[in-house]
Design a protein around this motif. Structure first.
Motif, PDB file in Angstrom:
ATOM      1  N   LEU A  56       0.845  -1.179   0.000  1.00 41.18           N
ATOM      2  CA  LEU A  56       0.000   0.000   0.000  1.00 41.18           C
ATOM      3  C   LEU A  56       0.887   1.238   0.000  1.00 41.18           C
ATOM      4  N   SER A  57       0.533   2.196  -0.822  1.00 36.05           N
ATOM      5  CA  SER A  57       1.234   3.473  -0.864  1.00 36.05           C
ATOM      6  C   SER A  57       0.184   4.549  -0.609  1.00 36.05           C
ATOM      7  N   ILE A  58       0.347   5.285   0.482  1.00 38.25           N
ATOM      8  CA  ILE A  58      -0.656   6.247   0.914  1.00 38.25           C
ATOM      9  C   ILE A  58      -0.039   7.643   0.957  1.00 38.25           C
ATOM     10  N   SER A  59      -0.779   8.624   0.456  1.00 33.92           N
ATOM     11  CA  SER A  59      -0.407  10.032   0.621  1.00 33.92           C
ATOM     12  C   SER A  59      -1.475  10.664   1.490  1.00 33.92           C
ATOM     13  N   ALA A  60      -1.068  11.141   2.658  1.00 35.72           N
ATOM     14  CA  ALA A  60      -2.005  11.727   3.614  1.00 35.72           C
ATOM     15  C   ALA A  60      -1.612  13.171   3.882  1.00 35.72           C
ATOM     16  N   VAL A  61      -2.616  14.016   4.074  1.00 32.94           N
ATOM     17  CA  VAL A  61      -2.349  15.402   4.427  1.00 32.94           C
ATOM     18  C   VAL A  61      -1.846  15.447   5.870  1.00 32.94           C
ATOM     19  N   ILE A  62      -1.043  16.453   6.190  1.00 28.39           N
ATOM     20  CA  ILE A  62      -0.480  16.577   7.534  1.00 28.39           C
ATOM     21  C   ILE A  62      -1.299  17.606   8.311  1.00 28.39           C
ATOM     22  N   PRO A  63      -2.058  17.160   9.306  1.00 25.33           N
ATOM     23  CA  PRO A  63      -2.832  18.115  10.100  1.00 25.33           C
ATOM     24  C   PRO A  63      -1.922  18.875  11.067  1.00 25.33           C
ATOM     25  N   LEU A  64      -2.361  20.045  11.503  1.00 29.95           N
ATOM     26  CA  LEU A  64      -1.575  20.815  12.457  1.00 29.95           C
ATOM     27  C   LEU A  64      -1.565  20.151  13.834  1.00 29.95           C
ATOM     28  N   THR A  65      -2.664  19.480  14.186  1.00 25.07           N
ATOM     29  CA  THR A  65      -2.727  18.766  15.464  1.00 25.07           C
ATOM     30  C   THR A  65      -3.375  17.404  15.257  1.00 25.07           C
ATOM     31  N   GLY A  66      -3.034  16.462  16.103  1.00 25.80           N
ATOM     32  CA  GLY A  66      -3.676  15.148  16.080  1.00 25.80           C
ATOM     33  C   GLY A  66      -3.247  14.232  14.955  1.00 25.80           C
ATOM     34  N   ASP A  67      -2.017  14.348  14.504  1.00 26.26           N
ATOM     35  CA  ASP A  67      -1.531  13.483  13.420  1.00 26.26           C
ATOM     36  C   ASP A  67      -1.331  12.056  13.929  1.00 26.26           C
ATOM     37  N   ILE A  68      -1.494  11.103  13.053  1.00 24.24           N
ATOM     38  CA  ILE A  68      -1.287   9.688  13.360  1.00 24.24           C
ATOM     39  C   ILE A  68       0.207   9.399  13.395  1.00 24.24           C
ATOM     40  N   ASP A  69       0.633   8.553  14.298  1.00 23.70           N
ATOM     41  CA  ASP A  69       2.018   8.094  14.328  1.00 23.70           C
ATOM     42  C   ASP A  69       2.130   6.957  13.311  1.00 23.70           C
TER      43      ASP A  69
END
Length: 124
Positions: A56-69
């Motif tokens: 799987l290749s995922i592109s996710a936006v980076i939120p200012l708070t609450g990002d996933i590890d």
């Protein structure tokens, strides 16, 4: 002629939690390999069966708070399904992170690129 509807945007969940993503590429490797032999025809004669792999290749936006590890993901269930009703759900089980990177450009939002592996694929 009847108008047909096709799959469009998807929703992605990790362990039941919806995740904001920009793209998801899923690749299934069959595990089959070409078997080369020396013979007078000068061509391969068949293939051998191997072990399937799911990437799987995922592109996710980076939120200012609450990002996933993302780098800590192990044993996760990733489910994708169509935004519209009536489509089929596909789940990748026992997912694990392989690499995590960040991408910043002038024109677009900051993105995180995640490469993952999965042990199984289930169509629900």
């Amino acid at each position: 002629m009847a108008l047909e509807e096709y799959a469009g945007s998807i929703v992605m969940e990790i362990d039941g939690k919806e995740v904001e993503i920009a793209s998801l590429n899923a690749t299934e490797k069959t595990g089959r390999k070409l078997v080369k032999t020396m013979n007078k025809t000068g061509r391969a004669k068949g293939f051998s069966r191997g072990i399937k792999e799911y990437d799987l290749s995922i592109s996710a936006v980076i939120p200012l708070t609450g990002d996933i590890d993302w780098a800590a993901i192990e044993g996760a269930k990733i489910t994708q399904y169509p935004l519209s009703t009536g489509g089929q759900r596909v789940s990748y089980l026992d997912c694990f992170a392989i690499s995590v990177g960040e991408k910043y450009t002038v024109d677009n939002e900051a993105m995180r690129d995640i490469a993952m592996g999965a042990l199984r694929k289930v169509e629900e």
